[in-house]
Design a protein around this motif. Structure first.
Motif, PDB file in Angstrom:
ATOM      1  N   SER B  87     -15.618 -17.829  15.244  1.00  0.00           N
ATOM      2  CA  SER B  87     -16.586 -17.262  14.404  1.00  0.00           C
ATOM      3  C   SER B  87     -16.168 -16.970  12.909  1.00  0.00           C
ATOM      4  O   SER B  87     -17.014 -16.731  11.929  1.00  0.00           O
ATOM      5  CB  SER B  87     -16.722 -15.719  14.951  1.00  0.00           C
ATOM      6  N   ASN B  88     -15.079 -17.424  12.642  1.00  0.00           N
ATOM      7  CA  ASN B  88     -14.300 -17.397  11.539  1.00  0.00           C
ATOM      8  C   ASN B  88     -14.539 -15.929  11.110  1.00  0.00           C
ATOM      9  O   ASN B  88     -14.770 -15.442   9.664  1.00  0.00           O
ATOM     10  CB  ASN B  88     -15.096 -18.097  10.192  1.00  0.00           C
ATOM     11  N   ARG B 186     -10.845 -15.045  25.425  1.00  0.00           N
ATOM     12  CA  ARG B 186     -11.963 -15.248  24.149  1.00  0.00           C
ATOM     13  C   ARG B 186     -11.400 -15.490  22.972  1.00  0.00           C
ATOM     14  O   ARG B 186     -10.283 -15.139  22.741  1.00  0.00           O
ATOM     15  CB  ARG B 186     -12.950 -14.171  24.420  1.00  0.00           C
ATOM     16  N   CYS B 187     -12.429 -15.883  22.040  1.00  0.00           N
ATOM     17  CA  CYS B 187     -11.936 -16.129  20.546  1.00  0.00           C
ATOM     18  C   CYS B 187     -11.396 -17.311  20.200  1.00  0.00           C
ATOM     19  O   CYS B 187     -11.102 -17.311  19.068  1.00  0.00           O
ATOM     20  CB  CYS B 187     -11.651 -14.635  19.877  1.00  0.00           C
ATOM     21  N   GLY B 188     -10.796 -18.143  20.963  1.00  0.00           N
ATOM     22  CA  GLY B 188      -9.969 -19.233  20.746  1.00  0.00           C
ATOM     23  C   GLY B 188      -8.635 -18.873  20.128  1.00  0.00           C
ATOM     24  O   GLY B 188      -8.083 -19.596  19.280  1.00  0.00           O
ATOM     25  N   ILE B 189      -8.045 -17.817  20.656  1.00  0.00           N
ATOM     26  CA  ILE B 189      -6.764 -17.539  20.180  1.00  0.00           C
ATOM     27  C   ILE B 189      -5.701 -18.294  20.671  1.00  0.00           C
ATOM     28  O   ILE B 189      -4.638 -18.515  19.989  1.00  0.00           O
ATOM     29  CB  ILE B 189      -6.439 -15.897  20.592  1.00  0.00           C
ATOM     30  N   GLY B 190      -5.847 -19.254  21.820  1.00  0.00           N
ATOM     31  CA  GLY B 190      -5.109 -20.173  22.100  1.00  0.00           C
ATOM     32  C   GLY B 190      -5.013 -21.269  21.067  1.00  0.00           C
ATOM     33  O   GLY B 190      -3.956 -21.948  21.007  1.00  0.00           O
ATOM     34  N   ALA B 191      -6.162 -21.566  20.438  1.00  0.00           N
ATOM     35  CA  ALA B 191      -6.114 -22.528  19.122  1.00  0.00           C
ATOM     36  C   ALA B 191      -5.301 -22.198  18.360  1.00  0.00           C
ATOM     37  O   ALA B 191      -4.741 -22.985  17.483  1.00  0.00           O
ATOM     38  CB  ALA B 191      -7.627 -22.868  18.918  1.00  0.00           C
ATOM     39  N   VAL B 192      -5.308 -20.901  17.902  1.00  0.00           N
ATOM     40  CA  VAL B 192      -4.651 -20.344  16.944  1.00  0.00           C
ATOM     41  C   VAL B 192      -3.272 -20.667  17.088  1.00  0.00           C
ATOM     42  O   VAL B 192      -2.212 -21.083  16.220  1.00  0.00           O
ATOM     43  CB  VAL B 192      -4.885 -19.014  16.456  1.00  0.00           C
ATOM     44  N   GLN B 422     -25.294 -18.979  22.448  1.00  0.00           N
ATOM     45  CA  GLN B 422     -24.067 -18.238  21.825  1.00  0.00           C
ATOM     46  C   GLN B 422     -24.469 -17.412  20.770  1.00  0.00           C
ATOM     47  O   GLN B 422     -25.797 -17.644  20.120  1.00  0.00           O
ATOM     48  CB  GLN B 422     -23.175 -19.441  21.200  1.00  0.00           C
ATOM     49  N   VAL B 423     -23.853 -16.615  20.196  1.00  0.00           N
ATOM     50  CA  VAL B 423     -23.699 -15.845  18.838  1.00  0.00           C
ATOM     51  C   VAL B 423     -22.450 -15.915  18.088  1.00  0.00           C
ATOM     52  O   VAL B 423     -21.534 -15.731  18.745  1.00  0.00           O
ATOM     53  CB  VAL B 423     -24.233 -14.412  19.220  1.00  0.00           C
ATOM     54  N   LYS B 424     -22.618 -16.054  16.859  1.00  0.00           N
ATOM     55  CA  LYS B 424     -21.525 -16.336  16.116  1.00  0.00           C
ATOM     56  C   LYS B 424     -20.384 -17.384  16.683  1.00  0.00           C
ATOM     57  O   LYS B 424     -19.163 -16.996  16.509  1.00  0.00           O
ATOM     58  CB  LYS B 424     -20.779 -14.930  15.854  1.00  0.00           C
ATOM     59  N   ALA B 446     -22.045  -7.849  18.939  1.00  0.00           N
ATOM     60  CA  ALA B 446     -20.718  -7.547  19.002  1.00  0.00           C
ATOM     61  C   ALA B 446     -19.786  -8.323  17.920  1.00  0.00           C
ATOM     62  O   ALA B 446     -20.003  -9.246  17.491  1.00  0.00           O
ATOM     63  CB  ALA B 446     -20.228  -8.635  20.458  1.00  0.00           C
ATOM     64  N   ASP B 447     -18.529  -7.525  17.802  1.00  0.00           N
ATOM     65  CA  ASP B 447     -17.829  -8.074  16.529  1.00  0.00           C
ATOM     66  C   ASP B 447     -17.133  -9.296  16.684  1.00  0.00           C
ATOM     67  O   ASP B 447     -16.851  -9.930  15.767  1.00  0.00           O
ATOM     68  CB  ASP B 447     -16.756  -7.173  16.311  1.00  0.00           C
ATOM     69  N   ILE B 448     -17.272  -9.846  17.990  1.00  0.00           N
ATOM     70  CA  ILE B 448     -16.475 -11.302  18.345  1.00  0.00           C
ATOM     71  C   ILE B 448     -17.478 -12.140  18.904  1.00  0.00           C
ATOM     72  O   ILE B 448     -17.024 -13.269  19.111  1.00  0.00           O
ATOM     73  CB  ILE B 448     -15.333 -11.101  19.292  1.00  0.00           C
ATOM     74  N   GLY B 449     -18.804 -11.902  18.650  1.00  0.00           N
ATOM     75  CA  GLY B 449     -19.857 -12.806  19.201  1.00  0.00           C
ATOM     76  C   GLY B 449     -20.119 -12.762  20.554  1.00  0.00           C
ATOM     77  O   GLY B 449     -19.744 -11.305  21.051  1.00  0.00           O
TER      78      GLY B 449
END
Lengths: 79, 639
Positions: B87-88, B186-192, B422-424, B446-449
């Motif tokens: 989502s950036n 969720r949110c791709g935290i593994g990529a970070v 999807q959203v965001k 939702a704040d995270i999509g």
């Protein structure tokens, strides 16, 4: 036919327990399905995700027998 | 030190290899509590607005909340957060199991990673001993294999959180695995985490947590245990977990099928909870301190393949990797679950992305040649497995899918954008909002999509009418405050949602732990409101505005009617979505453009957001007077 119906969570609000915090004693005509029984006491069948009769999984088409303990589980709220 | 907390924080610069320790600031702890509260505040204050989510300036924040590690209703959670590559904007994801409590026992409430390590490392924590260690031996391993190796090397009593190849290769919906099958998904935290070349965190803690009033906490928790043991939901929940809702969701016409083309899957009986229990279940599995043990540990045998073990499938996997991908046997769903877990892919956005690829293939938008000679058919394990391999190793069209929905749709062309559910940038959870409009509003805002855990509304949608648009937004706002509260204090929401442990009882536990005798549920709800507005401001500051333009789903959800099943004919229009958004923005005290107003931000003490949004020309104007309380609790008809 008299059965005990147990439910928690949001279903409690519809069930209006009178035996203990989760249980209501319900009388109904012999041969009525669980769906009909629930409709007759104001519990929306659509809010019942699972139903058990004496611990065994049943559908809303189940015909309760005298003395059954019916447990209702609402859909997941927290997941 | 505030009682109830571990007491220390760690700042780790992976570029330089430096580790800095500091005591937890009591005022910071009281204001933000931990979990997603700490994440939101840290990344808002510290990540430069132009920073790449997968670059060195992003923060990876790891934080158990105040209830984690305590003898209280399932204080088992740990939150992982960052600016999300999907989502950036603000991203957070919590995982159960034992990692959060172990981190608290080692004395830590917050770890903030910055920079990028020159070569793969893992963070080793053994109480006060904190070291960055070489992880080259583990790099490339799947999450469960890596966890096993770490435990063999360090000891069974270490708790491990690690990424798989998807995180290492920056797949934007990569997750973080723990406890052989649980995920901060969720949110791709593994990529970070992968972008920082951080393979894992291994922690062992041996200290007891200080508690302000231990006798009272023990007494209260024992009473809750005794009460909930008799609760009628407890036994069914223990036996079936979440998987049984495949059938319920299907019968209610909200079950995503074939990439949300319809909302009823005719062959659902093979992937419902009963076949899971009958054919796969090895044992139940519990998180730290939990007496519900709703996790399902499964053994999966598919013809021609070795047996694999997986935790699940849970409902979300059973929907998004089930009928949504055309799988009609529980063994197939569980195997796909295992494939994603091993690679370190979120099964939700991963399942949604796979179904998107399947529909693109069905419609001729991607070719067999682009799939390296393979196909992408509904219900094909072979095709799914090959697609995951292309995705994780970023080969060909797999690279486009790895970059997320927008990048994939742009690379595919031919109007593929309308098929991206999807959203965001966050793939939708396992409920189709056309049969439940408030659920769609929940995704949209939702704040995270598009994630369900912020507000789950489907029974309310049924009560008030599946076609009713108006009057639901205030309830969505209320749910967006009460449900994330459990992620802030880091305990399991299921005790509240399923067995009637009240939010007030959680606040009681918080008071007993910390000694904050004046802490109330109102203060917690106000924090939830503050977090929601902080995250909205953060999103706008990073992505521009107006906010409203980011709040729409793909066209399928306002142009296409549901073609079959119990919701057949259900259709929402753009006007419907706008009516819901207008009501929602009024309920929040935002402008018609979806931007927070000066009034609401100042009311919540977010003065810095006012200055930042004003500078960017992104402050909203109130549509109606600011509501003194944002959100309204929904009472069923029976009241």
């Amino acid at each position: 036919m008299t059965v005990l119906i147990k439910a928690g969570g949001m279903l409690t609000d519809y069930l209006k327990p009178d035996v203990d915090a989760f249980t209501r004693r319900v009388e109904g005509p012999d041969g009525a399905t669980l769906r009909q029984l629930l409709e007759s006491i104001g519990v929306p069948p659509g809010h019942v995700a699972m139903a058990f009769a004496n611990g065994g999984l049943v559908t809303l088409g189940y015909t309760p027998r005298d003395g059954d303990v019916i447990t209702l589980r609402p859909p997941v709220q927290g997941g | 030190m505030v009682k109830g907390f571990g007491g220390s924080t760690l700042r780790i610069d992976l570029s330089t290899g430096t580790v800095a320790r500091a005591p937890l600031d009591p005022a910071f702890a009281r204001a933000w509590l931990g979990g997603r509260g700490f994440v939101a505040k840290v990344i808002y204050d510290e990540v430069p607005r132009g920073a790449d989510p997968l670059g060195p300036e992003n923060r990876l924040v790891v934080t158990p909340g105040v209830l984690s590690g305590h003898f209280a209703p399932s204080g088992s959670k740990c939150c992982f957060g960052a600016v999300s590559p999907l989502s950036n904007g603000h991203g957070d994801s919590t995982v159960g199991g034992h990692f959060g409590p172990e981190l608290k026992f080692a004395g830590y409430d917050l770890i903030v990673f910055t920079g990028i390590a020159p070569s793969p490392v893992y963070l080793f924590i053994d109480d006060d001993r904190v070291e960055l260690r070489d992880a080259s031996r583990y790099w490339g391993q799947g999450t469960m294999d890596a966890e096993k190796m770490f435990k063999e090397d360090l000891g069974e009593d270490f708790e491990i959180a690690c990424i798989g190849p998807a995180g290492e290769n920056l797949v934007t919906f990569a997750c973080i695995g723990h406890d052989y099958g649980r995920q901060a998904g969720r949110c791709g935290i593994g990529a970070v985490m992968g972008s920082k070349r951080l393979k894992a965190i291994a922690v062992r803690g041996t200290r007891a947590l200080a508690v302000h009033d231990l006798p009272a906490l023990k007494k209260s928790t024992m009473e809750i245990i005794k009460r909930t043991a008799q609760h009628p939901n407890m036994a069914p929940w223990q036996k079936y977990g979440t998987a049984m809702f495949v059938g319920w969701s299907n019968e209610h016409g909200v079950y995503p099928t074939h990439n949300f083309q319809t909302t009823y899957f005719e062959r659902f009986a093979g992937i419902d909870g009963q076949p899971l229990v009958d054919r796969l279940l090895v044992s139940n599995k519990a998180c730290f301190g939990c007496w519900m043990n709703c996790g399902k540990y499964s053994k999966v045998l598919l013809p021609g393949r070795e047996a694999v073990y997986v935790e699940g499938p849970e409902y979300e996997t059973g929907s998004l990797c089930g009928g949504n991908c055309g799988f009609d046997q529980i063994e197939q769903v569980a195997y796909v679950n295992w494939l994603c877990d091993r690679a370190g892919i979120d099964t939700m956005t991963g399942g949604g992305m796979a179904s998107f690829a399947m529909e693109c293939y069905e419609k001729g938008l991607i070719s067999r040649e682009q799939l390296e000679g393979h196909e992408m058919r509904w219900g094909s394990i072979e095709d799914f497995e090959h697609w995951v391999d292309m995705l994780v190793h970023r080969r060909g069209i797999g690279d486009a899918f790895a970059r997320g929905y927008a990048a994939a749709a742009a690379a595919i062309g031919g109007g593929a954008e309308r098929l991206t559910c999807q959203v965001k940038g966050q793939g939708m959870s396992g409920y189709d909002g056309r049969g439940a409009p408030a659920m769609l509003l929940s995704y949209m805002t939702a704040d995270i999509g598009a994630h369900h855990n912020r507000a789950w509304t489907i029974t309310m949608d049924e009560d008030l009418g599946k076609n009713v648009i108006r009057g639901k937004a205030k309830v969505v706002v209320y749910l967006q405050h009460i449900r994330p509260f459990f992620d802030t204090v880091s305990c399991c929401r299921l005790f509240w949602g399923e067995v009637d442990v009240t939010a007030e009882e959680h606040i009681d536990a918080l008071r007993m732990m910390t000694g904050w005798d004046d802490y109330t549920l109102d203060e917690a709800m106000r924090l939830s409101d503050r977090l929601w507005n902080l995250n909205r401001a953060h999103f706008l500051e990073r992505n521009g505005g107006p906010g409203r333009r980011f709040d729409y789903p793909n066209a399928r959800f306002y142009e296409e009617a549901v073609p079959s099943g119990p919701s057949e004919g259900a259709r929402l229009t753009m006007d419907d979505l706008d009516v819901m958004l207008d009501e929602y923005y009024v309920a929040r005290g935002w402008g018609k453009d979806g931007n927070p107003s000066r009034e609401v931000l100042l009311d919540l003490g977010l003065d810095a957001c006012v200055a930042n949004l004003e500078r960017a020309g992104l402050l909203g104007g109130l549509m109606e007077p600011l509501p003194p309380v944002r959100g309204e609790r929904y009472k069923p008809k029976a009241f």
